[in-house]
Design a protein around this motif. Structure first.
Motif, PDB file in Angstrom:
ATOM      1  N   UNK A 271       0.838  -1.194   0.000  1.00 32.89           N
ATOM      2  CA  UNK A 271       0.000   0.000   0.000  1.00 32.89           C
ATOM      3  C   UNK A 271       0.876   1.249   0.000  1.00 32.89           C
ATOM      4  N   UNK A 272       0.264   2.396  -0.316  1.00 33.26           N
ATOM      5  CA  UNK A 272       0.994   3.657  -0.311  1.00 33.26           C
ATOM      6  C   UNK A 272       1.543   3.962   1.071  1.00 33.26           C
ATOM      7  N   UNK A 273       0.774   3.648   2.107  1.00 31.31           N
ATOM      8  CA  UNK A 273       1.227   3.902   3.468  1.00 31.31           C
ATOM      9  C   UNK A 273       2.440   3.037   3.814  1.00 31.31           C
ATOM     10  N   UNK A 274       2.399   1.757   3.438  1.00 29.97           N
ATOM     11  CA  UNK A 274       3.545   0.882   3.686  1.00 29.97           C
ATOM     12  C   UNK A 274       4.777   1.362   2.925  1.00 29.97           C
ATOM     13  N   UNK A 275       4.556   1.773   1.686  1.00 23.72           N
ATOM     14  CA  UNK A 275       5.675   2.266   0.877  1.00 23.72           C
ATOM     15  C   UNK A 275       6.304   3.497   1.504  1.00 23.72           C
ATOM     16  N   UNK A 276       5.477   4.433   1.962  1.00 17.98           N
ATOM     17  CA  UNK A 276       5.998   5.664   2.558  1.00 17.98           C
ATOM     18  C   UNK A 276       6.651   5.408   3.906  1.00 17.98           C
TER      19      UNK A 276
END
Length: 425
Positions: A179-184
């Motif tokens: 997810x975008x949150x995991x990536x960030x």
């Protein structure tokens, strides 16, 4: 028998030139990609979005300021003690700087400390890369047989698309897998951690190198220059200046078609980063094709002739940038990226043979490294931030004019070098 024994050594040298620059450019490009996607909000959270991008792009350019220092330091030892040990040292500096980025704290965690350390490590990346390209190019061209110097000299340049594919391919896979949150939060750190493995491979290859015949012959003829950079500026100032400006078109082309285009497409055109990274991965193959074709053509004609042709093509490419990107049609945008990176092959591929030809062996490492890396400052360091400013205040068409103007400057410099085109290796 002697010839057959020499061939494996030549193959090892070409492999070392390609492998080493692939690792170096992988390290450099994962920073460029992260600068477009992650570093703004992560390390400059106190600013508005556009300001975050400008600060992030400014750090991207910081490495170009340290590259001439690396060129001076590694060039000094490369011209005095040899190519092999110097190239090993440059790879280690680059690799350690990249690995440590994976452990930096964010703005939310440590305020401005993370941004300061990021700037410091970015400086280290540039310092290591400053000594990389010149030495890798010399390993190739100083071992090339007559009539094949441009084709041998293109091997370090092929490390650029290889490193780009590895870097952006990994970022694309991470974007698809989490997810975008995991990536960030943590996913962006994985490419920097993975650099340690690649650096280990590069060191293993480079430790098997031997010195070039040209360097051995120069050392047999006379003592090495005590201060190579002083001798370079005293006796070879004109080719140093001309070679520097001749190389700026390749830097402007590359960073506009990769880092800036990625940031613009995701922020202004609403294209998903995974989609655009996929398009860039296809387009970079055109850059590899351009390098291969330019290397062959340069041996048929001359490196300078091919560079001139590449500059003319780049001028036209810049004029097409605004209309094609503003179409917001992904197919048309992809066509422009393919064209830009194909032309990049023609203004980049012959440099491995062209820049070393401007200097004698005793100052060749310093000369080739300084011209290439100072060109990086002039051609690339200001590009992402200036392009963002031009986009905000004038429109994307002005960014294309900027690219065309850079190619015109290189074209004028190539005319200036017309008497230095065929110097012996």
């Amino acid at each position: 028998m002697a010839d057959s024994e020499a061939r494996p050594s030549t193959r090892r040298i070409l492999l070392a030139s390609l492998t080493g620059t692939s690792v170096e450019f992988y390290d450099f490009y994962i920073f460029a990609t992260a600068a477009s996607l992650v570093f703004g909000p992560l390390f400059f959270g106190g600013f508005a979005h556009q300001t975050q991008l400008i600060w992030s792009y400014t750090l991207l350019g910081l490495a170009f300021l340290s590259r001439p220092l690396g060129a001076w330091a590694f060039g000094h030892f490369g011209d005095r003690i040899g190519r092999k040990s110097t190239l090993v040292a440059s790879l280690m500096v680059m690799g350690l700087s990249t690995l440590l980025i994976a452990f930096l704290p964010s703005y939310e965690t440590a305020g401005w400390l993370g941004a300061f350390l990021l700037a410091l490590l970015r400086f280290g990346q540039g310092f290591g890369l400053g000594g990389e390209w010149g030495g890798a190019a010399l390993l190739a061209v100083e071992n090339a047989p007559p009539g094949k110097r441009a084709r041998y000299g293109m091997f370090p340049q092929l490390g650029a698309p290889v490193g780009f594919i590895a870097a952006n391919g990994l970022f694309m896979l991470l974007g698809l897998a989490m997810t975008q949150q995991q990536f960030m939060e943590w996913g962006w750190r994985l490419p920097f951690l993975g650099s340690a493995v690649l650096v280990g491979v590069g060191l293993w290859v480079r430790l098997k190198l031997t010195e070039t015949a040209a360097f051995k012959a120069a050392m047999a003829e006379a003592e090495p220059a005590k201060v190579p950079i002083a001798e370079l500026f005293r006796d070879h100032l004109v080719p140093t200046i001309a070679g520097t400006f001749a190389a700026i078109a390749c830097f402007a082309t590359y960073y506009l078609a990769t880092a800036f285009a990625l940031g613009y497409a995701t922020s202004n055109l609403g294209i998903a980063k995974e989609t655009f990274l996929g398009v860039q991965l296809v387009a970079i193959l055109f850059m590899a094709g351009g390098i291969l074709l330019a290397g062959w053509w340069a041996d048929m004609r001359s490196p300078r002739y091919v560079l001139i042709a590449g500059c003319v093509g780049t001028i036209a490419t810049g004029l097409l940038m605004g209309p094609m990107l503003l179409s917001a049609d992904l197919t048309i945008i992809a066509l422009w990226l393919m064209l830009a990176l194909f032309m990049m092959g023609f203004v980049y591929g012959p440099l491995g043979a062209f820049l070393p030809s401007l200097f004698p062996p005793r100052v060749r490492y310093t000369g080739a490294s300084m011209t290439f890396n100072i060109a990086g400052i002039l051609g690339a360091a200001p590009v992402p931030a200036v392009a963002q400013y031009l986009t905000d205040h004038g429109g994307l068409g002005y960014v294309g004019y900027y690219l065309s103007g850079s190619a015109m400057v290189s074209l004028a410099a190539l005319w200036w070098t017309r008497h230095h085109d065929a110097k012996a290796y």
